[in-house]
Design a protein around this motif. Sequence first.
Motif, short mmCIF file in Angstrom:
data_model
loop_
_atom_site.label_atom_id
_atom_site.label_comp_id
_atom_site.label_asym_id
_atom_site.label_seq_id
_atom_site.Cartn_x
_atom_site.Cartn_y
_atom_site.Cartn_z
N ARG A 44 -30.72 25.33 3.70
CA ARG A 44 -29.84 25.25 4.85
C ARG A 44 -28.37 25.11 4.44
NH1 ARG A 44 -30.41 21.60 9.17
NH2 ARG A 44 -29.37 23.27 10.29
N THR A 45 -27.99 25.94 3.47
CA THR A 45 -26.61 25.95 2.98
C THR A 45 -26.06 27.37 2.98
OG1 THR A 45 -27.35 26.16 0.68
CG2 THR A 45 -26.92 23.93 1.49
N VAL A 46 -24.73 27.45 2.96
CA VAL A 46 -24.05 28.72 2.78
C VAL A 46 -23.00 28.54 1.69
CG1 VAL A 46 -24.45 29.50 5.15
CG2 VAL A 46 -22.34 28.30 4.60
N GLY A 47 -22.67 29.62 1.03
CA GLY A 47 -21.59 29.63 0.05
C GLY A 47 -20.49 30.53 0.58
N LEU A 48 -19.25 30.04 0.53
CA LEU A 48 -18.13 30.78 1.09
C LEU A 48 -16.95 30.82 0.12
CD1 LEU A 48 -18.15 29.30 4.70
CD2 LEU A 48 -18.98 31.56 3.98
N LYS A 49 -16.34 31.99 0.05
CA LYS A 49 -15.15 32.19 -0.76
C LYS A 49 -13.97 31.49 -0.08
CE LYS A 49 -13.07 36.25 -2.87
NZ LYS A 49 -13.01 37.73 -2.73
N GLN A 50 -13.17 30.79 -0.88
CA GLN A 50 -11.97 30.12 -0.38
C GLN A 50 -10.88 30.21 -1.45
OE1 GLN A 50 -11.86 28.42 2.90
NE2 GLN A 50 -13.62 29.78 2.97
N THR A 51 -9.69 29.79 -1.11
CA THR A 51 -8.66 29.67 -2.13
C THR A 51 -9.02 28.47 -3.00
OG1 THR A 51 -7.26 28.22 -0.81
CG2 THR A 51 -6.88 30.62 -0.60
N LEU A 52 -8.46 28.41 -4.19
CA LEU A 52 -8.73 27.27 -5.07
C LEU A 52 -8.28 25.96 -4.43
CD1 LEU A 52 -7.78 28.79 -8.52
CD2 LEU A 52 -10.06 28.14 -7.75
N SER A 53 -7.11 25.97 -3.79
CA SER A 53 -6.60 24.74 -3.18
C SER A 53 -7.47 24.31 -2.01
CB SER A 53 -5.14 24.90 -2.75
OG SER A 53 -5.00 25.95 -1.82
N GLU A 54 -7.97 25.26 -1.23
CA GLU A 54 -8.85 24.92 -0.10
C GLU A 54 -10.18 24.39 -0.62
OE1 GLU A 54 -9.82 24.49 4.01
OE2 GLU A 54 -7.95 24.64 2.91
N GLN A 55 -10.71 25.00 -1.65
CA GLN A 55 -11.96 24.50 -2.26
C GLN A 55 -11.80 23.04 -2.66
OE1 GLN A 55 -12.62 25.26 -6.40
NE2 GLN A 55 -14.75 25.90 -6.04
N GLN A 56 -10.73 22.73 -3.36
CA GLN A 56 -10.50 21.36 -3.83
C GLN A 56 -10.33 20.40 -2.66
OE1 GLN A 56 -7.13 21.88 -6.40
NE2 GLN A 56 -8.36 22.78 -8.04
N ALA A 57 -9.57 20.80 -1.65
CA ALA A 57 -9.34 19.93 -0.50
C ALA A 57 -10.63 19.65 0.26
CB ALA A 57 -8.30 20.56 0.43
N LEU A 58 -11.42 20.68 0.51
CA LEU A 58 -12.67 20.49 1.26
C LEU A 58 -13.61 19.54 0.53
CD1 LEU A 58 -13.30 24.18 2.35
CD2 LEU A 58 -12.76 22.27 3.88
N VAL A 59 -13.80 19.77 -0.76
CA VAL A 59 -14.73 18.94 -1.54
C VAL A 59 -14.21 17.51 -1.66
CG1 VAL A 59 -15.77 18.65 -3.83
CG2 VAL A 59 -15.67 20.92 -2.78
N TYR A 60 -12.92 17.35 -1.85
CA TYR A 60 -12.34 16.01 -1.98
C TYR A 60 -12.45 15.23 -0.68
CZ TYR A 60 -8.94 12.29 -2.59
OH TYR A 60 -8.34 11.06 -2.65
N ARG A 62 -14.49 15.77 2.04
CA ARG A 62 -15.82 15.54 2.59
C ARG A 62 -16.91 16.03 1.63
NH1 ARG A 62 -16.00 18.11 8.18
NH2 ARG A 62 -14.51 19.51 7.27
N PRO A 63 -17.13 15.28 0.56
CA PRO A 63 -18.14 15.69 -0.43
C PRO A 63 -19.57 15.69 0.13
CG PRO A 63 -17.32 13.49 -0.92
CD PRO A 63 -16.47 14.04 0.19
N GLN A 64 -19.80 15.03 1.25
CA GLN A 64 -21.12 15.05 1.87
C GLN A 64 -21.39 16.38 2.58
OE1 GLN A 64 -18.49 13.40 2.95
NE2 GLN A 64 -18.45 13.33 5.18
N VAL A 65 -20.34 17.16 2.84
CA VAL A 65 -20.46 18.45 3.54
C VAL A 65 -20.26 19.62 2.58
CG1 VAL A 65 -19.53 19.89 5.41
CG2 VAL A 65 -19.58 17.39 5.66
N PHE A 66 -19.33 19.46 1.64
CA PHE A 66 -18.93 20.56 0.75
C PHE A 66 -19.14 20.19 -0.70
CE2 PHE A 66 -16.09 20.57 4.47
CZ PHE A 66 -16.36 21.82 4.98
#
Length: 113
Positions: A44-60, A62-66
């Motif tokens: 029940r996951t998806v993988g999505l292309k993002q910019t490097l800065s967006e990847q870092q921001a999302l994971v930082y 909300r690590p429970q989501v990303f």
Amino acid sequence: MGVRADQFLRIVNDLAEVDSAASAEYTSFSVRGTRFGYHWPKTRTVGLKQTLSEQQALVYERPQVFEVQFTTSGFGWVVVQLAKIDAAELGELVYEAWRLSAPETLAEEHPVP
């Protein structure tokens, strides 16, 4: 909160010129030959292309989501837990992944839905 697989697929299929390719474990999504996403029904996951800065921001934020999937060619891919995100936010992220992969003229013809 949470997005079902059929909702995710509807979001993806509403975008222009999306091609999908299914394998035993996942389905990948591309626009004019450039990949922008994956769907793993079993997890029940998806993988999505993002910019490097967006990847870092999302994971930082909300690590429970990303989580970081991988980085390549100047892009950061994220794994998204469908059960922990709402459809509006997922729609924005899917569009951004598509836009980063679509030719500029196609993206200009199809602004944010």
